[in-house]
Design a protein around this motif. Structure first.
Motif, PDB file in Angstrom:
ATOM      1  N   ILE A 186      15.793 -38.419  -1.882  1.00 52.25           N
ATOM      2  CA  ILE A 186      14.937 -38.545  -3.005  1.00 52.25           C
ATOM      3  C   ILE A 186      14.182 -37.247  -3.097  1.00 52.25           C
ATOM      4  O   ILE A 186      13.897 -36.909  -4.314  1.00 52.25           O
ATOM      5  CB  ILE A 186      13.890 -39.942  -2.683  1.00 52.25           C
ATOM      6  N   SER A 187      13.656 -36.552  -2.124  1.00 57.26           N
ATOM      7  CA  SER A 187      13.241 -35.318  -2.269  1.00 57.26           C
ATOM      8  C   SER A 187      14.055 -34.265  -2.799  1.00 57.26           C
ATOM      9  O   SER A 187      13.615 -33.635  -3.773  1.00 57.26           O
ATOM     10  CB  SER A 187      12.783 -34.816  -0.770  1.00 57.26           C
ATOM     11  N   HIS A 188      15.263 -34.358  -2.413  1.00 59.70           N
ATOM     12  CA  HIS A 188      16.144 -33.465  -3.084  1.00 59.70           C
ATOM     13  C   HIS A 188      16.426 -33.457  -4.629  1.00 59.70           C
ATOM     14  O   HIS A 188      16.413 -32.871  -5.296  1.00 59.70           O
ATOM     15  CB  HIS A 188      17.590 -33.284  -2.360  1.00 59.70           C
ATOM     16  N   LEU A 189      16.660 -35.023  -5.093  1.00 61.70           N
ATOM     17  CA  LEU A 189      16.770 -35.274  -6.364  1.00 61.70           C
ATOM     18  C   LEU A 189      15.513 -34.931  -7.089  1.00 61.70           C
ATOM     19  O   LEU A 189      15.732 -34.413  -8.169  1.00 61.70           O
ATOM     20  CB  LEU A 189      17.072 -36.892  -6.353  1.00 61.70           C
ATOM     21  N   ARG A 190      14.391 -35.158  -6.601  1.00 58.56           N
ATOM     22  CA  ARG A 190      13.245 -34.870  -7.418  1.00 58.56           C
ATOM     23  C   ARG A 190      13.015 -33.133  -7.397  1.00 58.56           C
ATOM     24  O   ARG A 190      12.777 -32.876  -8.671  1.00 58.56           O
ATOM     25  CB  ARG A 190      11.779 -35.007  -6.491  1.00 58.56           C
ATOM     26  N   MET A 191      13.520 -32.382  -6.549  1.00 55.00           N
ATOM     27  CA  MET A 191      13.571 -31.117  -6.954  1.00 55.00           C
ATOM     28  C   MET A 191      14.386 -30.534  -7.820  1.00 55.00           C
ATOM     29  O   MET A 191      14.234 -29.575  -8.729  1.00 55.00           O
ATOM     30  CB  MET A 191      13.869 -30.363  -5.251  1.00 55.00           C
TER      31      MET A 191
ATOM     32  N   PRO B 243      11.748 -36.229 -12.666  1.00 52.32           N
ATOM     33  CA  PRO B 243      12.075 -36.546 -11.524  1.00 52.32           C
ATOM     34  C   PRO B 243      11.955 -38.303 -11.177  1.00 52.32           C
ATOM     35  O   PRO B 243      12.580 -38.450 -10.570  1.00 52.32           O
ATOM     36  CB  PRO B 243      11.095 -35.834 -10.637  1.00 52.32           C
ATOM     37  N   ASN B 244      10.856 -38.774 -11.715  1.00 50.33           N
ATOM     38  CA  ASN B 244      10.704 -40.176 -11.419  1.00 50.33           C
ATOM     39  C   ASN B 244      11.768 -40.882 -11.883  1.00 50.33           C
ATOM     40  O   ASN B 244      12.149 -41.859 -11.550  1.00 50.33           O
ATOM     41  CB  ASN B 244       9.397 -40.639 -12.269  1.00 50.33           C
TER      42      ASN B 244
END
Length: 78
Positions: free
Chosen positions: A49-54, A63-64
């Protein structure tokens, strides 16, 4: 799939995988794996999830929305 969406957004902005990797401080092979919808190299769901957001932020996506789509596709939080 989420990875394909990220790849299309990256290409439409004229960015290379290397540029996204540099901007996010992620390894290039990790960005490439995510674009293939291979999330194993990211490790746990938290890191995915962190990587996807970045990556989403760099390629101009919300990102959401990207995270919600990932969760829907992988039936997380259902």
């Amino acid at each position: 799939m989420v990875g394909r969406t990220l790849a299309k957004a990256r290409m439409s902005r004229g960015l290379s995988v290397a540029q996204v990797a540099e901007a996010t401080k992620l390894r290039r092979v990790l960005v490439e794996a995510i674009e293939r919808d291979d999330f194993r190299p990211s490790g746990s769901e938290f890191y995915v999830i962190s990587h996807l957001r970045m990556i989403a932020a760099v390629v101009g996506l919300d990102p959401n929305v990207v995270v919600m789509e990932f969760q829907r596709q992988h039936r997380i939080g259902a």
